[in-house]
Design an enzyme around this catalytic site. Structure first.
Site, PDB file in Angstrom:
ATOM      1  N   ARG A 276     -12.640   5.916  -8.207  1.00 34.16           N
ATOM      2  CA  ARG A 276     -11.810   5.089  -9.090  1.00 34.16           C
ATOM      3  C   ARG A 276     -12.573   4.435 -10.230  1.00 34.16           C
ATOM      4  NH1 ARG A 276      -7.877   2.319  -4.653  1.00 34.16           N
ATOM      5  NH2 ARG A 276      -6.605   4.175  -4.399  1.00 34.16           N
TER       6      ARG A 276
ATOM      7  N   HIS B  14      -7.349  -4.302  -8.817  1.00 32.16           N
ATOM      8  CA  HIS B  14      -6.672  -3.771  -7.639  1.00 32.16           C
ATOM      9  C   HIS B  14      -7.249  -4.281  -6.331  1.00 32.16           C
ATOM     10  CE1 HIS B  14      -4.229  -0.924  -5.494  1.00 32.16           C
ATOM     11  NE2 HIS B  14      -5.269  -0.313  -4.955  1.00 32.16           N
TER      12      HIS B  14
ATOM     13  N   SER C 191      -9.120   0.462   2.960  1.00 33.94           N
ATOM     14  CA  SER C 191      -9.007  -0.980   3.222  1.00 33.94           C
ATOM     15  C   SER C 191      -7.987  -1.321   4.298  1.00 33.94           C
ATOM     16  CB  SER C 191      -8.730  -1.761   1.946  1.00 33.94           C
ATOM     17  OG  SER C 191      -7.798  -1.101   1.172  1.00 33.94           O
ATOM     18  N   LEU C 192      -6.920  -0.554   4.430  1.00 34.92           N
ATOM     19  CA  LEU C 192      -6.030  -0.812   5.579  1.00 34.92           C
ATOM     20  C   LEU C 192      -6.826  -0.581   6.862  1.00 34.92           C
ATOM     21  CD1 LEU C 192      -2.691   0.882   4.411  1.00 34.92           C
ATOM     22  CD2 LEU C 192      -3.202  -1.562   4.487  1.00 34.92           C
TER      23      LEU C 192
ATOM     24  N   ALA D 107       0.850  -1.198   0.000  1.00 36.55           N
ATOM     25  CA  ALA D 107       0.000   0.000   0.000  1.00 36.55           C
ATOM     26  C   ALA D 107       0.882   1.243   0.000  1.00 36.55           C
ATOM     27  CB  ALA D 107      -0.916  -0.023   1.212  1.00 36.55           C
ATOM     28  N   GLN D 108       0.593   2.123  -0.922  1.00 36.10           N
ATOM     29  CA  GLN D 108       1.424   3.318  -1.050  1.00 36.10           C
ATOM     30  C   GLN D 108       0.781   4.500  -0.343  1.00 36.10           C
ATOM     31  OE1 GLN D 108       1.638   3.649  -5.334  1.00 36.10           O
ATOM     32  NE2 GLN D 108       3.215   2.073  -5.512  1.00 36.10           N
TER      33      GLN D 108
END
Ligand SMILES: Cc1cc2nc3c(=O)[nH]c(=O)nc-3n(C[C@H](O)[C@H](O)[C@H](O)COP(=O)(O)OP(=O)(O)OC[C@H]3O[C@@H](n4cnc5c(N)ncnc54)[C@H](O)[C@@H]3O)c2cc1C
Length: 480
Positions: free
Chosen positions: A265, A322, A362-363, A42-43
């Site tokens: 998105r 993704h 999602s994290l 994850a960025q």
């Protein structure tokens, strides 16, 4: 009760193990603790309403809107309410979140968010968060980690409840861990598609294991395509984080802007896909972002590895699979429809994301569901009356022997039928062919996805049916 077994050591599984302490558990992972976890990749970061002009109510409203208004509002409220505490917990554990000069958390703006609310650690946020949680777990005597072991099957007793897990040891031998409590934390299934940002091992095995023992799954057709994966011949495709667009990067097709870059998105991915289908060259232009190479050091490195200079070059992009919004259906305690089986993180379907995940939610979901499962297990009720709807028996296909399945074929079928745009005819063909491959876990999950897409004839969020308009138009044609 034997020790609970947690399958998978991304952020969700690690959080469950950490939150269970001092209750002992077994943590099963195919590599070492953080290997093959999307959490490490994850960025962007983790979303939480922390700014003065923000609130969990606004965060919830953005989540509902991005999810095309079909998310579960109670789940959305519960998880967005918990978000500020989750960030505080992670900071307390030692996650090196970025701060502004005046000492506040530096919050990034991402697509679909009406406020700057993404806490981050450079552009390697997932690695910073997951490593911190892994270090906390390693310090716990209560967690017995079984590295280089992969779960293959869930076992159930005569009452249909969980009785154990079959795992494959490094020497290839199968062994059974007896337990009446299993937490599935196996992550996503992006590697079932030909282009993905997910680890190549993300084949949806958790969905297969759960569905084979009768766990209900929902929304498997709702998968998110990230609009800006670097378009290079690599598997998986490197991701160019949404935060680049939040910081000012623009999208062009043959040199012309064609979409508002900060829309949700699914909207941006569909716009990019349409341009590519029309034969135009779609590029992400990051040249106007101040200090881009230092602010986005990890992305700059990824680009350089493929011969692109983020400071000077226009970066070719394409949508890539993704994230999976659907999964194993769970209640607020992460309990599935099979007593003794919890599901957390991306493998679960909580209803948070509706038909399109809001960036960096999602994290957050991984931590909230990991803790919920741990709390529930400590309550020691492994023989619950399921709170989620009963399973559709047509989706339950027990394991059977069969010829080896070519993963390339599965990917080609899903790419052609369950891509950014879908139609009934391709889906029917996909369901028929994949039904022949259901003895294999990848074939089974792909079949479940295509079947779910076929059964949903209307466009909602990330599920775009191009035949819907045709059907509607045909239905409106009144014969003379
Ligand atoms: C490139 C990329 C960037 C992202 N950026 C963001 C972001 O900025 N913010 C955000 O909120 N989300 C982001 N996401 C999504 C987010 O990273 C994931 O949804 C989340 O990390 C999932 O966590 P998880 O613990 O459920 O799964 P994972 O982190 O994927 O962990 C799954 C674990 O299960 C293990 N496993 C799988 N199968 C088995 C098996 N059979 N037996 C045993 N173990 C098994 C895997 O090895 C791994 O340890 C990104 C995803 C990607 C791919």
């Amino acid at each position: 009760m034997n020790k609970p077994v947690i399958i998978g050591s991304g952020l969700a599984g690690l959080t469950a193990a950490w939150a269970l302490a001092p209750t002992e558990c077994v943590l099963v992972t195919p590599g070492t603790l953080t290997d093959n976890a999307a959490s490490m990749w994850a960025q962007g970061g983790i979303a939480a309403a922390l700014a003065d002009d923000d609130s969990p109510t606004l965060h919830a409203a953005d989540t509902v809107r991005a999810g095309a208004f079909v998310g579960d509002t109670r789940t959305i409220r519960r998880i967005t309410d918990a978000a500020p505490d989750v960030v505080a917990l992670l900071a307390d554990l030692g996650v090196p979140f970025d701060h502004t000069d005046d000492g506040r958390l530096d919050l990034a703006l991402e697509g679909g968010h009406s406020r700057s609310r993404v806490a981050h650690a450079g552009d390697s946020s997932g690695a910073a968060i997951t490593r911190t949680m892994a270090a906390a777990v390693r310090d716990l005597p209560s967690v017995h980690t079984l590295e280089r072991h992969a779960a293959r099957r869930l076992l159930t007793g005569a009452d249909g409840a969980i009785s154990g897990v079959e795992v494959i040891a490094p020497d290839g031998c199968a062994l059974v861990l007896e337990t009446d409590a299993v937490v599935l934390a196996t992550g996503g299934m992006g590697a079932l598609w030909p282009c993905t940002t997910n680890p190549a091992t993300a084949l949806g095995q958790g969905v297969a294991m759960a569905a084979r023992v009768g766990a209900r799954t929902d929304d498997l057709h709702l998968v998110q395509f990230h609009p800006t994966a670097l378009d290079v011949p690599a598997f998986p495709n490197p991701l160019l984080t949404e935060a680049l667009r939040g910081a000012g990067a623009i999208l062009t097709a043959d040199g012309e802007r064609f979409v508002h870059e900060l829309q949700p998105r699914d909207v941006v991915a569909a716009a990019v896909w349409e341009q590519l289908q029309a034969g135009r060259s779609v590029r992400l232009d990051c040249r106007e972002i101040p200090c881009v190479a230092t602010r986005f050091a990890a992305v700059a490195e990824l680009c350089a590895a493929h011969g692109f200079d983020i400071v000077r070059d226009l970066l070719p992009v394409r949508p890539a699979l993704h994230y999976s919004m659907g999964g194993v259906s769970v209640d607020a305690h992460a309990r599935t429809s099979v007593p003794g089986l919890w599901a957390v993180g991306e493998v679960s379907r909580t209803g948070l994301h509706g038909a399109n995940r809001l960036a960096s939610n999602s994290l957050l979901e991984a931590v909230v569901t990991g803790r919920a499962a741990a709390d529930s297990i400590r309550g020691a009720d492994t023989r619950w009356t399921p709170q989620v709807l009963p399973v559709d028996p047509a989706t339950v296909v027990p394991p059977s022997a069969g010829a080896a399945v070519d993963l390339g074929e599965v990917r080609a079928i899903l790419g052609a039928s369950c891509g950014v745009l879908r139609d009934g005819e391709s889906l029917e063909g996909a369901v028929d062919r994949l039904a022949e491959l259901r003895h294999d876990d990848a074939g089974y999950v792909a079949w479940l996805v295509a079947r779910s897409a076929l059964l949903h004839p209307h466009t909602v969020g990330a599920h775009r049916r191009i035949d819907e308009q045709l059907e509607t138009a045909a239905a409106q044609e009144v014969p003379a």
